[in-house]
Design a protein around this motif. Sequence first.
Motif, PDB file in Angstrom:
ATOM      1  N   LEU A 185     -15.450   8.245  -4.878  1.00  0.00           N
ATOM      2  CA  LEU A 185     -17.123   8.847  -5.550  1.00  0.00           C
ATOM      3  C   LEU A 185     -17.782   7.681  -6.177  1.00  0.00           C
ATOM      4  O   LEU A 185     -18.896   6.828  -5.824  1.00  0.00           O
ATOM      5  N   GLY A 186     -16.393   7.150  -7.502  1.00  0.00           N
ATOM      6  CA  GLY A 186     -17.318   6.299  -7.823  1.00  0.00           C
ATOM      7  C   GLY A 186     -17.744   4.763  -6.739  1.00  0.00           C
ATOM      8  O   GLY A 186     -18.856   4.188  -7.386  1.00  0.00           O
ATOM      9  N   LEU A 193     -25.658   6.202  -9.470  1.00  0.00           N
ATOM     10  CA  LEU A 193     -25.766   6.753 -10.320  1.00  0.00           C
ATOM     11  C   LEU A 193     -26.072   6.727 -11.638  1.00  0.00           C
ATOM     12  O   LEU A 193     -25.943   5.822 -11.423  1.00  0.00           O
ATOM     13  N   ASP A 194     -26.492   7.462 -12.781  1.00  0.00           N
ATOM     14  CA  ASP A 194     -26.562   6.697 -13.901  1.00  0.00           C
ATOM     15  C   ASP A 194     -25.193   6.934 -15.091  1.00  0.00           C
ATOM     16  O   ASP A 194     -24.123   7.150 -14.306  1.00  0.00           O
ATOM     17  N   ALA A 195     -25.077   5.965 -16.050  1.00  0.00           N
ATOM     18  CA  ALA A 195     -24.305   5.354 -16.181  1.00  0.00           C
ATOM     19  C   ALA A 195     -22.935   6.230 -17.019  1.00  0.00           C
ATOM     20  O   ALA A 195     -22.028   6.090 -17.019  1.00  0.00           O
ATOM     21  N   GLU A 196     -24.014   7.726 -17.238  1.00  0.00           N
ATOM     22  CA  GLU A 196     -22.955   8.368 -17.936  1.00  0.00           C
ATOM     23  C   GLU A 196     -22.207   9.148 -17.065  1.00  0.00           C
ATOM     24  O   GLU A 196     -21.260   9.191 -16.989  1.00  0.00           O
ATOM     25  N   GLN A 199     -19.025   6.606 -15.937  1.00  0.00           N
ATOM     26  CA  GLN A 199     -18.318   7.174 -16.725  1.00  0.00           C
ATOM     27  C   GLN A 199     -17.753   8.344 -16.903  1.00  0.00           C
ATOM     28  O   GLN A 199     -15.748   9.054 -17.261  1.00  0.00           O
ATOM     29  N   PHE A 200     -17.675   9.991 -16.305  1.00  0.00           N
ATOM     30  CA  PHE A 200     -17.643  11.314 -15.903  1.00  0.00           C
ATOM     31  C   PHE A 200     -16.650  10.742 -15.101  1.00  0.00           C
ATOM     32  O   PHE A 200     -15.567  11.462 -14.911  1.00  0.00           O
ATOM     33  N   ILE A 201     -16.836   9.632 -14.093  1.00  0.00           N
ATOM     34  CA  ILE A 201     -16.103   9.844 -12.953  1.00  0.00           C
ATOM     35  C   ILE A 201     -15.138   8.784 -13.391  1.00  0.00           C
ATOM     36  O   ILE A 201     -14.080   9.550 -13.528  1.00  0.00           O
ATOM     37  N   GLU A 202     -15.175   8.006 -13.920  1.00  0.00           N
ATOM     38  CA  GLU A 202     -13.709   7.127 -14.852  1.00  0.00           C
ATOM     39  C   GLU A 202     -13.559   8.570 -16.018  1.00  0.00           C
ATOM     40  O   GLU A 202     -11.919   7.658 -15.796  1.00  0.00           O
ATOM     41  N   TYR A 203     -14.310   9.351 -16.234  1.00  0.00           N
ATOM     42  CA  TYR A 203     -12.521  10.360 -17.111  1.00  0.00           C
ATOM     43  C   TYR A 203     -12.037  10.451 -16.447  1.00  0.00           C
ATOM     44  O   TYR A 203     -10.518  11.768 -16.202  1.00  0.00           O
ATOM     45  N   VAL A 204     -12.674  11.247 -15.324  1.00  0.00           N
ATOM     46  CA  VAL A 204     -11.577  12.187 -14.334  1.00  0.00           C
ATOM     47  C   VAL A 204     -10.588  11.048 -13.529  1.00  0.00           C
ATOM     48  O   VAL A 204      -9.275  12.086 -13.173  1.00  0.00           O
ATOM     49  N   VAL A 205     -10.763  10.247 -13.442  1.00  0.00           N
ATOM     50  CA  VAL A 205      -9.679   9.055 -12.317  1.00  0.00           C
ATOM     51  C   VAL A 205      -8.935   9.227 -13.469  1.00  0.00           C
ATOM     52  O   VAL A 205      -7.157   9.367 -13.555  1.00  0.00           O
TER      53      VAL A 205
END
Length: 381
Positions: A185-186, A193-196, A199-205
């Motif tokens: 997805l990322g 997608l916007d920066a936030e 970041q959410f995707i990074e958190y999930v990974v």
Amino acid sequence: MTPDVFLQFAELFPEPMLLVSGEGVVHAANTAARDLMHLRRGVVAGVPLEHLVTESPAAVRRFVTRCLRSGQMLTGSLTWTSPTGSPMPTRAEGARLQSGTSADAPLVIIRCVPKQAATLRFVALTDQINALGREVRFRKQTEAALLVQAERLARSNADLQQFAYVASHDLQEPLRTIASFSALLGKRYGGQLDAEANQFIEYVVAASTRISDMIRDILTYSQELDPDRFAAAPVDTQSLVALVLNDLQTSIHDTGASVEVGTLPTVHAQRAGLAQVFQNLISNAIKYQGTAAPIISVSAEHTGSEWVFSITDNGIGIAPEERQAVFGLFRRLHRDERPGTGIGLALCKKIVERHGGRIWIESAREAGSVFRFTIPASPRR
Ligand code: ADP
């Protein structure tokens, strides 16, 4: 036999003993017998036995005559009077004295066993036998209960191990899907997608990677619970540590760590388990470095019946009150600063203990920690 010779022999017995003539006249009596009759030594000689007991004179004479005629020991009854006047029945064992010439007047030795004492002794013995019987029954019951308990424990241990294995194994699959699809997805839509959102995707990974690491470690731990998995053989720890250091070369290089390895022995151990212990302890020594580059040493010492291995570092150290706790599952002191699952030391403890050893932490001389663990020098039976 003279009365004196009789007394030398009869005084050895705790029971009352009498030497009587064929006519039933007392020649001598040992102390126990005189106590029974309340008579002094000199007084007893010459007294007819029938005067001292409550049986009829005819009955007393009959008993003495039977003893004289029979070549064997005969049993009868003689009842004495106690100091308080109450009758004291005894079992009388009489036998003709065999020694002496035919010219000697025949004599009879009578031993009196107080019936009360015999009864008391019997009761005491019965009590002891009953107590022993109770003890044996109690032990058998305890043994049976322990056996049931051990079986139950083994079953629940096997269930738990199976549960941990299945749960962690089956969790890995959907987790891999979450990790790979969120990474995808990322990668694919990151630009839209916007920066936030990125970041959410990074958190999930990051979170799924972390869960994946934890599951991997729980899986390893659960396998360590399996008693059938323990198969020990001679392990050259020198080459084992060299292999572990080879696996860790990236982090050694990245942190600028120096690792000094002393002379290490060959021990009787489970190779993979021991490799895991060295791997966890050395990688922790690197991970929990202080401000300076890690300086680590691995050594071994033979003391008594075991080998003591030491992994020393110059890292951040562990407070004395935490040195026991860090061997517990999921116990982490530096949660947010450094990656980890909190299972490594618990696993080390489990492996070392299965080898019959111990593991503990000491303070290093300057800064840092010393992890020590033992492995018995001779194979476990
Ligand atoms: P983790 O995955 O967190 O490293 P461990 O079970 O290996 O889990 O260690 C438990 C905790 O013990 C760690 O979180 C850390 O706080 C502490 N620890 C382990 N090794 C060291 C070390 N060499 N120096 C300082 N602290 C350590």
